[in-house]
Scaffold this active site. Sequence first.
Site, PDB file in Angstrom:
ATOM      1  N   SER A 148       0.831  -1.206   0.000  1.00 49.32           N
ATOM      2  CA  SER A 148       0.000   0.000   0.000  1.00 49.32           C
ATOM      3  C   SER A 148       0.866   1.257   0.000  1.00 49.32           C
ATOM      4  O   SER A 148       1.862   1.346   0.726  1.00 49.32           O
ATOM      5  CB  SER A 148      -0.888   0.042   1.251  1.00 49.32           C
ATOM      6  N   TYR A 192     -10.331   4.347 -16.343  1.00 50.10           N
ATOM      7  CA  TYR A 192     -10.276   4.921 -14.982  1.00 50.10           C
ATOM      8  C   TYR A 192     -11.658   5.514 -14.640  1.00 50.10           C
ATOM      9  O   TYR A 192     -12.056   5.549 -13.482  1.00 50.10           O
ATOM     10  CB  TYR A 192      -9.157   5.958 -14.856  1.00 50.10           C
ATOM     11  N   LYS A 208     -11.596  11.625  -8.384  1.00 50.07           N
ATOM     12  CA  LYS A 208     -10.301  12.256  -8.060  1.00 50.07           C
ATOM     13  C   LYS A 208     -10.342  13.766  -8.353  1.00 50.07           C
ATOM     14  O   LYS A 208      -9.702  14.548  -7.635  1.00 50.07           O
ATOM     15  CB  LYS A 208      -9.149  11.596  -8.820  1.00 50.07           C
TER      16      LYS A 208
END
Length: 256
Positions: A19, A156, A163
């Site tokens: 991560s 995406y 985002k």
Amino acid sequence: MSLLDGKLGIVFGVANKRSIAWAIAQAWHQAGAKLAFTYQGERLKENVEELAGTFGSDTLILPCDVTRDDDIAHVFAQLSQKFGKIHLLLHSVAFAPKDALEGEFVNTKREAFRVAHDVSAYSLVALARGAAPLMTEGGSIVAMTYYGSEKVVPHYNVMGVAKAALEASARYLAYDLGPRRIRVNCISAGPVNTLAARGISGFSEMLKHYEAHAPLRRNVLPEELGATGTFLASDGAAAITGQVIYVDCGYQIMGM
Ligand code: NAD
Ligand code: 0WE
């Protein structure tokens, strides 16, 4: 004397050792910060305990599903009790239903759009609101973003829109919290081979594309995201807020 000596922080988004949150947490820890961690659900509890436990057996580790207001309230109540104040917050959390990242954006369902924005963008607002009363000595909030917010990256899809909302939220939060000396910035990372990336079909081709086209002709390393995270958390970045910093080997500057 290290860059983050005496700083107290909280990290959202560690799932495993790959991560991005773990890379930044390690860098913050090495720079002298004392950190608390959250995990999304019972499934990830053991992972986070094993990783965060390496920073000391007294490390504060709490459950937090960022879509649940009561989880968030509990995290900041515990932090208030155990730390009294904080200086750093890392937001490294994103999710969209898998089918929304596969077909065409035009087919995005209302519920997939809602979930992506709730988990990936609104959560920054909720966490900043929870953290601000504890950032009595000023603070640095860092959120992870991606280039698909500003240019179309095929597949995406709704994550790109979420985002864009995350980056705009960081700017409005920077304005609101600036008078309290709380800074809010985003790191826009190039692709990194994590759990969230591995399920994506064509991801290894994307890594090769960046290698071929980024000015530095390589992909970003997790420790480089850690170094930028440490800079943004440090007093060296005391006049930087509301920004998106690209840590992508220069890919974002290219027109062709
Ligand atoms: P990751 O899977 O390791 O991290 C994503 C995290 O989000 C996990 O820890 C997961 O538990 C958490 N999460 C998802 N839903 C949640 C919820 N409801 N409540 C609480 N936590 C939740 O993957 P990663 O690549 O390290 O992603 C971290 C961040 O970096 C994300 O914001 C991602 O968009 C961003 N990012 C990733 C890349 C990449 O290529 N990997 C590039 C740029 C930006
Ligand atoms: O932000 C991300 C990925 C975030 C993510 C990943 C998943 C996979 C599993 C959000 N939701 C989910 N949902 C799942 O069910 N990145 C920046 C990595 C990424 O994901 C892509 C990319 C890149 C880069 C998806 C399509 C195209 C490029």
